[in-house]
Design an enzyme around this catalytic site. Structure first.
Site, mmCIF file in Angstrom:
data_model
loop_
_atom_site.group_PDB
_atom_site.id
_atom_site.type_symbol
_atom_site.label_atom_id
_atom_site.label_comp_id
_atom_site.label_asym_id
_atom_site.label_seq_id
_atom_site.Cartn_x
_atom_site.Cartn_y
_atom_site.Cartn_z
ATOM 1 C CE LYS A 159 -4.030 1.884 2.500
ATOM 2 N NZ LYS A 159 -4.923 2.129 1.370
HETATM 3 N N1 PMP Z 1 -7.862 -1.426 -2.717
HETATM 4 C C1 PMP Z 1 -7.291 -0.213 -2.645
HETATM 5 C C2 PMP Z 1 -6.568 0.306 -3.830
HETATM 6 C C3 PMP Z 1 -7.406 0.533 -1.464
HETATM 7 O O1 PMP Z 1 -6.861 1.746 -1.390
HETATM 8 C C4 PMP Z 1 -8.133 0.015 -0.369
HETATM 9 C C5 PMP Z 1 -8.264 0.822 0.882
HETATM 10 N N2 PMP Z 1 -7.180 0.629 1.746
HETATM 11 C C6 PMP Z 1 -8.701 -1.251 -0.500
HETATM 12 C C7 PMP Z 1 -8.550 -1.948 -1.682
HETATM 13 C C8 PMP Z 1 -9.449 -1.875 0.636
HETATM 14 O O2 PMP Z 1 -8.543 -2.281 1.631
HETATM 15 P P1 PMP Z 1 -8.966 -2.312 3.172
HETATM 16 O O3 PMP Z 1 -10.152 -3.172 3.270
HETATM 17 O O4 PMP Z 1 -7.778 -2.870 3.856
HETATM 18 O O5 PMP Z 1 -9.249 -0.910 3.558
#
Ligand code: PMP
Length: 308
Positions: A159
């Site tokens: 991320k």
């Molecule tokens: N994909 C992307 C590109 C994101 O930015 C997020 C948000 N963090 C998610 C999926 C969903 O991830 P999470 O459930 O961990 O928030």
């Protein structure tokens, strides 16, 4: 959505005033996208304030930085303590938590290895990400003309700040086209994810979601949704998803920390199922909100703040 300033932000071990939480313009991150972050929610549950899946989010943060050889100069226990301290310093009951690791001020070239790895933690108020009605009524989405990064280019399991340039292209195109969100395909033409959410498809009582190798971020909410759906006896498969499976789905929904569980009511202006949230999506919403609103600590996913 404009952010409402709070009192303090944690930076490299110290709580500083909101207005003083600044970095030098020549910091590596500003020029080369070298940051890794998390988005975590603290909920004001009926049983007190609790952070949703803190361990899983921190695990992903350390994984993201490992990929980029950026060693976080704090232990998991120290970051956990710092997160609680930051929430407390701002007297928040519910908030969005943003731990951010970035390459700071030092060398000015591409090579990041001589730049410090700095850490900040900010918290702020955040309601429904995709609009107030989104959770109940669903949202209108399009398939983006932008593709997610190809494998072995920008690793999507990290991320990282830089990955969000791709997300911005997807999001802007969707908004300018009159949609709330866009879904991007991977470089092979399979469905990947939204600009900040993972996607689920429901067809004939079964659930599908693209595998982590489809150029997506392995969402914490995605993992939680898979567990909860299976708890409910609904089969879930992580398999490559063809674009047309979106069109012929009975139900579609997004998962994400910000989006929580958001139904999709149309795709490229075609209604999904009946154009209203379907039974599987609603069941999952009930299970998810039972945890984060009622404080039912199923699967030990809630870290209640001390002193409550
Ligand atoms: N994909 C992307 C590109 C994101 O930015 C997020 C948000 N963090 C998610 C999926 C969903 O991830 P999470 O459930 O961990 O928030």
């Amino acid at each position: 959505m404009p952010v409402k300033p709070v009192k303090k932000i944690w930076m490299n071990g110290k709580l500083v005033d909101w207005k003083d939480a600044n970095i030098h313009i020549l910091s590596h991150v500003v020029h080369y996208g070298s940051s890794w972050f998390e988005g975590i929610r603290c909920y004001d549950t009926k049983k007190g304030s609790a952070i949703f899946r803190l361990d899983k989010h921190l695990e992903r943060l350390y994984d993201s930085t490992k990929i980029y050889r950026a060693d976080i100069p704090y232990s998991v226990a120290e970051l956990k303590k710092a997160i609680v301290e930051t929430i407390r310093a701002n007297a928040m009951k519910a908030c969005y938590i943003r731990p951010l690791v970035y390459r700071g001020y030092g060398d000015v070239g591409v090579n990041p290895l001589n730049n410090p790895v700095d850490v900040a933690i900010a918290v702020w108020e955040w309601g429904t990400y995709l609009g107030a009605e989104a959770i109940n009524d669903g949202i209108d989405v399009c398939v983006s003309t932008w593709t997610r990064p190809a494998p072995n280019t920008l690793p999507t399991l990290a991320k990282s700040g830089g990955n969000y340039l791709n997300s911005q292209l997807i999001k802007m195109e969707a908004l300018k086209g009159g949609f709330t969100e866009g879904i991007a395909l991977d470089v092979f033409g399979y469905v990947s994810e939204g600009s900040g959410e993972n996607i689920f498809i429901v067809k004939n009582g079964e659930c599908f979601t693209p595998p982590v190798t489809s150029s997506l971020l392995a969402g914490v909410t995605r993992a939680s949704a898979i567990t909860l759906l299976r708890d409910a006896g609904i089969p879930v498969a992580e398999v490559p998803v063809a674009r047309e499976q979106l069109i012929i789905a009975d139900e579609l929904f997004f998962s994400g920390t910000a989006a929580e569980v958001t139904p999709i009511r149309s795709i490229d202006r075609m209604p999904v199922g009946g154009g209203k949230p379907g039974p599987v999506t609603k069941k999952l919403q009930r299970m998810f909100f039972d945890i984060v609103r009622n404080g039912r600590n199923k699967h030990d996913w809630l870290s209640f703040l001390p002193g409550k």
